[in-house]
Motif scaffolding. Structure first.
Motif, PDB file in Angstrom:
ATOM      1  N   HIS A 109       5.293  39.708   6.519  1.00 33.48           N
ATOM      2  CA  HIS A 109       5.849  40.077   5.218  1.00 33.48           C
ATOM      3  C   HIS A 109       6.254  41.557   5.201  1.00 33.48           C
ATOM      4  N   CYS A 113      10.035  42.756   4.521  1.00 34.34           N
ATOM      5  CA  CYS A 113      10.337  43.678   3.423  1.00 34.34           C
ATOM      6  C   CYS A 113      11.003  44.959   3.930  1.00 34.34           C
ATOM      7  N   ILE A 116      14.599  44.232   4.366  1.00 26.20           N
ATOM      8  CA  ILE A 116      15.254  44.166   3.057  1.00 26.20           C
ATOM      9  C   ILE A 116      15.465  45.566   2.501  1.00 26.20           C
ATOM     10  N   ASP A 117      14.450  46.419   2.616  1.00 31.34           N
ATOM     11  CA  ASP A 117      14.560  47.786   2.102  1.00 31.34           C
ATOM     12  C   ASP A 117      15.603  48.598   2.856  1.00 31.34           C
ATOM     13  N   HIS A 133      25.639  38.716   4.328  1.00 30.51           N
ATOM     14  CA  HIS A 133      25.146  37.443   3.812  1.00 30.51           C
ATOM     15  C   HIS A 133      25.176  36.356   4.880  1.00 30.51           C
ATOM     16  N   LYS A 140      17.901  32.308   7.185  1.00 29.65           N
ATOM     17  CA  LYS A 140      17.280  31.326   6.292  1.00 29.65           C
ATOM     18  C   LYS A 140      17.424  29.912   6.859  1.00 29.65           C
ATOM     19  N   ASN A 146      13.569  34.381   4.445  1.00 29.66           N
ATOM     20  CA  ASN A 146      14.379  34.810   3.324  1.00 29.66           C
ATOM     21  C   ASN A 146      14.497  36.328   3.334  1.00 29.66           C
ATOM     22  N   TYR A 148      16.857  37.815   1.317  1.00 28.43           N
ATOM     23  CA  TYR A 148      17.533  38.169   0.071  1.00 28.43           C
ATOM     24  C   TYR A 148      16.599  38.903  -0.891  1.00 28.43           C
ATOM     25  N   HIS A 149      15.353  38.448  -0.984  1.00 27.35           N
ATOM     26  CA  HIS A 149      14.397  38.991  -1.947  1.00 27.35           C
ATOM     27  C   HIS A 149      13.087  39.292  -1.252  1.00 27.35           C
ATOM     28  N   GLU A 150      12.364  40.283  -1.787  1.00 19.87           N
ATOM     29  CA  GLU A 150      11.073  40.652  -1.199  1.00 19.87           C
ATOM     30  C   GLU A 150       9.981  39.665  -1.567  1.00 19.87           C
ATOM     31  N   ASN A 151      10.094  39.016  -2.718  1.00 17.60           N
ATOM     32  CA  ASN A 151       9.064  38.058  -3.104  1.00 17.60           C
ATOM     33  C   ASN A 151       9.069  36.893  -2.154  1.00 17.60           C
ATOM     34  N   LYS A 152       7.872  36.331  -1.930  1.00 19.87           N
ATOM     35  CA  LYS A 152       7.744  35.205  -1.003  1.00 19.87           C
ATOM     36  C   LYS A 152       8.415  34.028  -1.620  1.00 19.87           C
TER      37      LYS A 152
END
Length: 152
Positions: A109, A113, A116-117, A133, A140, A146, A148-152
């Protein structure tokens, strides 16, 4: 390096491909520990259930009139000690694998992240930014990662 990551020649630079490769490796490590933990957890649950059912059928039911007779019968059968040690060992292994799974998940994770950052730095040019993308969709689709977003 993974073949689908190697095919990203014009969309990413070598450092980005290495980061993507590392996140794939950490995802696989996490999935491996997750599966092992799940198997050992269910083995512990089922074997514990069968052990207690065995104790109930062979000791508790026939000797229910006295706790002392139940205890002496339990202690006199050495196989009970070995079953108990085996189940306690499985429980310990389950906890060890849970800790390894959590550590692998944190590593995975954290790297995900970080990608993503740093996505603005990794895809600096405007045409790369517009085409990122396709990299995210490939990650993906192929590896279930994933970006696109940091949340799992």
């Amino acid at each position: 390096m993974e073949s689908s990551i190697k095919l990203l020649d014009d969309r990413t630079d070598q450092a980005t491909r290495q980061m993507l490769q590392k996140v794939v490796e950490r995802k696989r490590k996490f999935d491996k520990y997750k599966l092992r933990h799940l198997i050992i957890m269910w083995a512990t649950v089922f074997l514990s259930f069968f052990y207690f059912f065995y104790i109930y059928q062979t000791i508790m039911k026939p000797y229910s009139y006295s706790f002392a007779s139940m205890f002496s019968t339990y202690v006199n059968q050495s196989v009970n000690f070995y079953y108990l040690i085996f189940i306690v060992g499985l429980y310990g292994l389950m906890n060890l694998l849970r800790e390894k799974r959590e550590k692998a998940e944190k590593e995975y994770h954290a790297l995900r992240c970080e990608i993503i950052d740093k996505s603005k730095d990794l895809w600096k040019k405007e045409d790369e930014w517009k085409n990122r993308h396709t990299v995210f969709e490939m990650m993906k689709a192929n590896y279930d990662i994933n970006l696109y977003h940091e949340n799992k």
